[in-house]
Design an enzyme around this catalytic site. Structure first.
Site, PDB file in Angstrom:
ATOM      1  N   GLY A 119     -70.540   0.331  17.468  1.00 48.75           N
ATOM      2  CA  GLY A 119     -71.637   1.270  17.708  1.00 48.75           C
ATOM      3  C   GLY A 119     -72.967   0.551  17.803  1.00 48.75           C
ATOM      4  O   GLY A 119     -73.200  -0.427  17.097  1.00 48.75           O
TER       5      GLY A 119
ATOM      6  N   GLY B 121     -70.611 -19.983  -7.540  1.00 50.26           N
ATOM      7  CA  GLY B 121     -71.234 -18.711  -7.884  1.00 50.26           C
ATOM      8  C   GLY B 121     -70.501 -18.015  -9.023  1.00 50.26           C
ATOM      9  O   GLY B 121     -69.352 -17.624  -8.866  1.00 50.26           O
ATOM     10  N   ALA B 122     -71.192 -17.890 -10.179  1.00 49.79           N
ATOM     11  CA  ALA B 122     -70.588 -17.174 -11.317  1.00 49.79           C
ATOM     12  C   ALA B 122     -71.088 -15.735 -11.305  1.00 49.79           C
ATOM     13  O   ALA B 122     -71.570 -15.206 -12.300  1.00 49.79           O
ATOM     14  CB  ALA B 122     -70.949 -17.856 -12.623  1.00 49.79           C
TER      15      ALA B 122
ATOM     16  N   ASP C 148     -74.474  -1.080   1.670  1.00 44.30           N
ATOM     17  CA  ASP C 148     -74.837  -2.497   1.536  1.00 44.30           C
ATOM     18  C   ASP C 148     -75.905  -2.944   2.533  1.00 44.30           C
ATOM     19  O   ASP C 148     -76.537  -3.977   2.325  1.00 44.30           O
ATOM     20  CB  ASP C 148     -73.597  -3.388   1.772  1.00 44.30           C
ATOM     21  CG  ASP C 148     -72.686  -3.454   0.558  1.00 44.30           C
ATOM     22  OD1 ASP C 148     -72.882  -2.672  -0.393  1.00 44.30           O
ATOM     23  OD2 ASP C 148     -71.758  -4.299   0.557  1.00 44.30           O
TER      24      ASP C 148
ATOM     25  N   HIS D 271     -59.523  10.496 -31.311  1.00 45.11           N
ATOM     26  CA  HIS D 271     -59.068   9.322 -32.075  1.00 45.11           C
ATOM     27  C   HIS D 271     -57.558   9.157 -31.886  1.00 45.11           C
ATOM     28  O   HIS D 271     -56.831  10.146 -31.925  1.00 45.11           O
ATOM     29  CB  HIS D 271     -59.371   9.514 -33.555  1.00 45.11           C
ATOM     30  CG  HIS D 271     -58.812   8.414 -34.410  1.00 45.11           C
ATOM     31  ND1 HIS D 271     -59.371   7.164 -34.456  1.00 45.11           N
ATOM     32  CD2 HIS D 271     -57.718   8.375 -35.226  1.00 45.11           C
ATOM     33  CE1 HIS D 271     -58.665   6.394 -35.278  1.00 45.11           C
ATOM     34  NE2 HIS D 271     -57.649   7.105 -35.745  1.00 45.11           N
TER      35      HIS D 271
HETATM   36  P1  FAD Z   1     -68.708  -1.769   4.184  1.00 43.48           P
HETATM   37  O1  FAD Z   1     -67.648  -1.409   3.238  1.00 43.48           O
HETATM   38  O2  FAD Z   1     -68.980  -3.198   4.440  1.00 43.48           O
HETATM   39  O3  FAD Z   1     -68.334  -1.034   5.543  1.00 43.48           O
HETATM   40  C1  FAD Z   1     -69.092  -1.197   6.691  1.00 43.48           C
HETATM   41  C2  FAD Z   1     -68.218  -0.833   7.874  1.00 43.48           C
HETATM   42  O4  FAD Z   1     -69.037  -0.757   9.027  1.00 43.48           O
HETATM   43  C3  FAD Z   1     -67.146  -1.881   8.179  1.00 43.48           C
HETATM   44  O5  FAD Z   1     -65.901  -1.241   8.298  1.00 43.48           O
HETATM   45  C4  FAD Z   1     -67.595  -2.487   9.495  1.00 43.48           C
HETATM   46  O6  FAD Z   1     -66.509  -2.880  10.322  1.00 43.48           O
HETATM   47  C5  FAD Z   1     -68.339  -1.330  10.114  1.00 43.48           C
HETATM   48  N1  FAD Z   1     -69.326  -1.728  11.109  1.00 43.48           N
HETATM   49  C6  FAD Z   1     -70.336  -2.623  10.972  1.00 43.48           C
HETATM   50  N2  FAD Z   1     -71.080  -2.665  12.079  1.00 43.48           N
HETATM   51  C7  FAD Z   1     -70.519  -1.783  12.953  1.00 43.48           C
HETATM   52  C8  FAD Z   1     -70.830  -1.385  14.279  1.00 43.48           C
HETATM   53  N3  FAD Z   1     -71.883  -1.886  14.940  1.00 43.48           N
HETATM   54  N4  FAD Z   1     -70.038  -0.469  14.859  1.00 43.48           N
HETATM   55  C9  FAD Z   1     -68.958   0.068  14.210  1.00 43.48           C
HETATM   56  N5  FAD Z   1     -68.636  -0.272  12.951  1.00 43.48           N
HETATM   57  C10 FAD Z   1     -69.406  -1.184  12.337  1.00 43.48           C
HETATM   58  N6  FAD Z   1     -67.861  -2.708  -5.061  1.00 43.48           N
HETATM   59  C11 FAD Z   1     -67.575  -1.889  -6.089  1.00 43.48           C
HETATM   60  O7  FAD Z   1     -68.272  -0.891  -6.278  1.00 43.48           O
HETATM   61  N7  FAD Z   1     -66.510  -2.120  -6.906  1.00 43.48           N
HETATM   62  C12 FAD Z   1     -65.714  -3.198  -6.740  1.00 43.48           C
HETATM   63  O8  FAD Z   1     -64.763  -3.380  -7.502  1.00 43.48           O
HETATM   64  C13 FAD Z   1     -65.993  -4.088  -5.684  1.00 43.48           C
HETATM   65  N8  FAD Z   1     -65.217  -5.164  -5.468  1.00 43.48           N
HETATM   66  C14 FAD Z   1     -65.491  -5.990  -4.416  1.00 43.48           C
HETATM   67  C15 FAD Z   1     -64.688  -7.114  -4.241  1.00 43.48           C
HETATM   68  C16 FAD Z   1     -64.934  -7.981  -3.196  1.00 43.48           C
HETATM   69  C17 FAD Z   1     -64.056  -9.184  -3.001  1.00 43.48           C
HETATM   70  C18 FAD Z   1     -65.997  -7.700  -2.291  1.00 43.48           C
HETATM   71  C19 FAD Z   1     -66.255  -8.600  -1.123  1.00 43.48           C
HETATM   72  C20 FAD Z   1     -66.805  -6.594  -2.462  1.00 43.48           C
HETATM   73  C21 FAD Z   1     -66.570  -5.730  -3.540  1.00 43.48           C
HETATM   74  N9  FAD Z   1     -67.365  -4.626  -3.785  1.00 43.48           N
HETATM   75  C22 FAD Z   1     -67.102  -3.801  -4.843  1.00 43.48           C
HETATM   76  C23 FAD Z   1     -68.506  -4.299  -2.915  1.00 43.48           C
HETATM   77  C24 FAD Z   1     -68.127  -3.171  -1.940  1.00 43.48           C
HETATM   78  O9  FAD Z   1     -67.013  -3.580  -1.177  1.00 43.48           O
HETATM   79  C25 FAD Z   1     -69.296  -2.830  -1.041  1.00 43.48           C
HETATM   80  O10 FAD Z   1     -70.434  -2.540  -1.834  1.00 43.48           O
HETATM   81  C26 FAD Z   1     -68.979  -1.623  -0.182  1.00 43.48           C
HETATM   82  O11 FAD Z   1     -67.852  -1.846   0.619  1.00 43.48           O
HETATM   83  C27 FAD Z   1     -70.170  -1.262   0.709  1.00 43.48           C
HETATM   84  O12 FAD Z   1     -69.842  -0.155   1.474  1.00 43.48           O
HETATM   85  P2  FAD Z   1     -70.529   0.105   2.895  1.00 43.48           P
HETATM   86  O13 FAD Z   1     -69.916   1.366   3.401  1.00 43.48           O
HETATM   87  O14 FAD Z   1     -71.998   0.040   2.777  1.00 43.48           O
HETATM   88  O15 FAD Z   1     -70.113  -1.142   3.800  1.00 43.48           O
HETATM   89  P1  NAD Z   2     -73.394 -12.135  -6.802  1.00 41.70           P
HETATM   90  O1  NAD Z   2     -74.783 -11.914  -6.375  1.00 41.70           O
HETATM   91  O2  NAD Z   2     -72.775 -11.227  -7.793  1.00 41.70           O
HETATM   92  O3  NAD Z   2     -73.252 -13.607  -7.420  1.00 41.70           O
HETATM   93  C1  NAD Z   2     -73.576 -14.747  -6.702  1.00 41.70           C
HETATM   94  C2  NAD Z   2     -73.821 -15.869  -7.678  1.00 41.70           C
HETATM   95  O4  NAD Z   2     -73.903 -17.077  -6.956  1.00 41.70           O
HETATM   96  C3  NAD Z   2     -75.128 -15.725  -8.448  1.00 41.70           C
HETATM   97  O5  NAD Z   2     -74.893 -15.894  -9.826  1.00 41.70           O
HETATM   98  C4  NAD Z   2     -76.004 -16.814  -7.869  1.00 41.70           C
HETATM   99  O6  NAD Z   2     -76.916 -17.345  -8.793  1.00 41.70           O
HETATM  100  C5  NAD Z   2     -74.966 -17.839  -7.474  1.00 41.70           C
HETATM  101  N1  NAD Z   2     -75.414 -18.741  -6.408  1.00 41.70           N
HETATM  102  C6  NAD Z   2     -76.125 -18.453  -5.294  1.00 41.70           C
HETATM  103  N2  NAD Z   2     -76.300 -19.547  -4.534  1.00 41.70           N
HETATM  104  C7  NAD Z   2     -75.675 -20.576  -5.192  1.00 41.70           C
HETATM  105  C8  NAD Z   2     -75.491 -21.952  -4.927  1.00 41.70           C
HETATM  106  N3  NAD Z   2     -75.994 -22.502  -3.803  1.00 41.70           N
HETATM  107  N4  NAD Z   2     -74.789 -22.680  -5.805  1.00 41.70           N
HETATM  108  C9  NAD Z   2     -74.266 -22.133  -6.928  1.00 41.70           C
HETATM  109  N5  NAD Z   2     -74.430 -20.837  -7.242  1.00 41.70           N
HETATM  110  C10 NAD Z   2     -75.116 -20.059  -6.389  1.00 41.70           C
HETATM  111  O7  NAD Z   2     -72.551 -12.205  -5.458  1.00 41.70           O
HETATM  112  P2  NAD Z   2     -70.997 -12.183  -5.206  1.00 41.70           P
HETATM  113  O8  NAD Z   2     -70.258 -12.487  -6.442  1.00 41.70           O
HETATM  114  O9  NAD Z   2     -70.788 -13.001  -3.994  1.00 41.70           O
HETATM  115  O10 NAD Z   2     -70.744 -10.665  -4.846  1.00 41.70           O
HETATM  116  C11 NAD Z   2     -71.393 -10.085  -3.693  1.00 41.70           C
HETATM  117  C12 NAD Z   2     -71.625  -8.628  -3.895  1.00 41.70           C
HETATM  118  O11 NAD Z   2     -70.396  -7.924  -3.918  1.00 41.70           O
HETATM  119  C13 NAD Z   2     -72.338  -8.345  -5.190  1.00 41.70           C
HETATM  120  O12 NAD Z   2     -73.560  -7.743  -4.885  1.00 41.70           O
HETATM  121  C14 NAD Z   2     -71.477  -7.406  -5.935  1.00 41.70           C
HETATM  122  O13 NAD Z   2     -72.193  -6.283  -6.378  1.00 41.70           O
HETATM  123  C15 NAD Z   2     -70.419  -6.963  -4.939  1.00 41.70           C
HETATM  124  N6  NAD Z   2     -69.147  -6.974  -5.674  1.00 41.70           N
HETATM  125  C16 NAD Z   2     -68.964  -6.048  -6.650  1.00 41.70           C
HETATM  126  C17 NAD Z   2     -67.804  -6.067  -7.401  1.00 41.70           C
HETATM  127  C18 NAD Z   2     -67.626  -5.067  -8.485  1.00 41.70           C
HETATM  128  O14 NAD Z   2     -68.340  -4.084  -8.487  1.00 41.70           O
HETATM  129  N7  NAD Z   2     -66.694  -5.260  -9.394  1.00 41.70           N
HETATM  130  C19 NAD Z   2     -66.847  -7.031  -7.175  1.00 41.70           C
HETATM  131  C20 NAD Z   2     -67.080  -7.967  -6.192  1.00 41.70           C
HETATM  132  C21 NAD Z   2     -68.242  -7.912  -5.438  1.00 41.70           C
END
Ligand code: FAD
Ligand code: NAD
Length: 478
Positions: free
Chosen positions: A122, A187-188, A318, A450
């Protein structure tokens, strides 16, 4: 002439697909555009969360945790399981099946709710036009309103360029077909700790290189310290203040160069995961005349109700400011659908919970004690260790603590931070307390079942005034 819609949503992640369903439920003629193609070449819904994020990572976390439990906890409970082994390929197949079920389910939800699913990329041409392109064909659809929900992608850093099978991002780390012997994680943050835990549990020696000197700065530091101690005990080697400066591939190994307070160092891994954050994804999304403004960090600029700089065009999830969390994206989707349908809607950005799904889980909402003090608020807090919880003992989960942070003057709950088994479920109590403007006394006067892990939250609320029951009392009740 292509269809005209009341609302077109771009992106079918947890932001976009939820917005589209809500809008259709409210009677709006709605379409949702998605361009994600799976390995079989089919368009799939669910975005990052369902395909390569929340769900697959939790499937691996659960499986790897059960593997650890079977090895270390069963015997104590009298369960003789024999030699416990892990079939990584089978674990991955289960994860893929869960993903397929869920992503396929969205198409069903769209159908049931009357959302038109449009396949392709889109592009916002103007406040009332979206172009959808697929396989070289372009169709322009008219819409009264547009919601952009295009999500985010991993950040990559120049010292460690992604290298097939060796240096990967979070998506690659969800696909390993065997357990790497030496795994590096840059990245921790949330991903580093979750995926580092998965592979550590399956037998990798995991080293996490974190640039910052502090560990989980967004979490209350008492809870963060406890978490760091527990993860270290599990075998995660977390090096703080470690700045990655370069990498080399030698003999199918990754040599990472980094600098810390002691100087320049090198460390060799079999695989390296780069998880240093995610960035908003707007590639190919905005036409030259769209007029939608980005902020200085590349996020789509929006107000508190997700309105962009162009009337009738909204952006959520996001791709806009705020925590990158699926539930935040979904809540924004609901808010925006309500607004487009003519209802009043707003979100409380102060009460968005976060969870790290390590074992034990880390969960928090609202301010931590350090933030509240820095904001000039006089703070009271109460903590309770799971070591003193009967249910935690029965569950073999006595590690961790719950902490309630309040305004000393009003007793209002400002935040709740927990590290413990099921912390991600328990944190809903803190969210509800904050949504309802509750005091610690409100929580303390609530009857908890409890034996439950949640009783620790009750006790922490009682402890705010020094009246926890199952801890040495510090104060006499007035
Ligand atoms: P997205 O989920 O990124 O979806 C965006 C969609 O838009 C995609 O399907 C993409 O293909 C589509 N899109 C983009 N541009 C276009 C276009 N031009 N036309 C058509 N389609 C398009 N969050 C949590 O809350 N809990 C978790 O446990 C958690 N675990 C995570 C673990 C990992 C490994 C990662 C990477 C992320 C995790 N997150 C977690 C973060 C979470 O996945 C995101 O915050 C969430 O998916 C954001 O939702 P969104 O709808 O904004 O975007
Ligand atoms: P993050 O922002 O949680 O952590 C990134 C870490 O990398 C930070 O601690 C930062 O200081 C460190 N960092 C950055 N540059 C660096 C470098 N050059 N060298 C060493 N360390 C460095 O990001 P993430 O873990 O990649 O996750 C991305 C996003 O996805 C987050 O915003 C998170 O909210 C979302 N996410 C959420 C969940 C969940 O809700 N359980 C799970 C996975 C991801």
């Amino acid at each position: 002439m292509a269809d005209k819609f009341d609302l077109i949503v771009i992106g079918a992640g947890p932001g976009g697909y939820v917005a589209a369903i809500r809008a259709a439920q409210l009677g709006l003629k709605t379409a949702c555009v998605e361009k994600w193609i799976d390995k079989e070449g089919k368009t799939v819904h669910g975005g990052t969360c369902l395909n390569v994020g929340c769900i697959p990572s939790k499937a691996l976390l659960e499986a790897s945790h059960k593997f650890i439990e079977a090895q270390h906890d069963f015997d104590d409970m009298g369960i003789q399981a024999g030699d416990v082994t892990m079939d990584v390929k089978k674990m991955m197949a289960r994860k893929d099946k869960i993903v397929k079920n869920l992503t396929g389910g969205i198409a069903g939800l769209f159908k049931a709710n009357g959302v038109t699913a449009l396949e392709g990329a889109g592009k916002v041409l103007s406040s009332k036009q979206v172009e959808v392109s697929k396989d070289g064909e372009k169709v322009v659809y008219e819409a009264d309103n547009i919601v952009i929900a295009s999500g985010s992608v991993p950040v990559d850093i120049p010292p460690t360029p992604l290298t097939e099978g060796l240096i990967v991002d979070s998506t690659g780390a969800l696909e390993f077909d065997e357990t790497p012997k030496r795994l590096g994680v840059i990245g921790a943050g949330v991903i580093g700790l979750e995926l580092g835990s998965v592979w550590n549990r399956l037998g990798s020696e995991v080293t996490v290189l974190e640039a910052m000197d502090s560990f989980l700065p967004m979490v209350d530091q008492a809870v963060a310290k406890e978490t760091q101690k527990l993860l270290k005990k599990q075998g995660l080697d977390i090096k703080l203040g470690a700045r990655v400066t370069g990498s080399d591939i030698k003999d199918n190994e990754v040599v990472v160069k980094y600098a810390d307070s002691e100087g320049d160092k090198e460390i060799t891994f079999d695989k390296l995961i780069v998880c240093v954050g995610r960035r908003p994804y707007t590639q190919g999304l905005l036409g030259d005349d769209a007029g939608v403004k980005l902020d200085e960090r590349g996020f789509i600029f929006v107000d508190d109700q997700c309105r962009t700089s162009v009337p009738g065009v909204y952006a959520i999830g996001d791709v806009v400011r705020g925590p990158m969390l699926a539930h935040k994206a979904s809540e924004e989707g609901i808010m925006v659908a309500d607004i487009v349908a003519g209802h009043k809607a707003e979100m409380n950005y102060d009460a968005i919970p976060s969870v790290i799904y390590t074992f034990p889980e880390v969960a928090w909402v609202g301010m931590n004690e350090q933030e509240a003090k820095a904001a000039g608020i006089e703070v009271k807090s109460g903590s309770f260790p799971f070591a003193a919880s009967g249910r935690a003992m029965a569950n073999n989960a006595t590690e961790g603590m719950a902490k309630v942070i309040t305004d000393a003057e009003t007793d209002r709950v400002l935040g709740m931070h927990i590290v413990g088994q099921h912390a991600g479920e328990m944190i809903a109590q803190g969210v509800i307390a904050m949504e309802f403007g509750s005091s610690a006394e409100d929580l303390a006067l609530t009857c908890y079942a409890h034996p439950t892990m949640s009783e620790a939250v009750h006790e922490a609320a009682l402890a705010v005034d020094g009246h926890a029951i199952h801890m040495a009392n510090r104060k006499k009740r007035k």
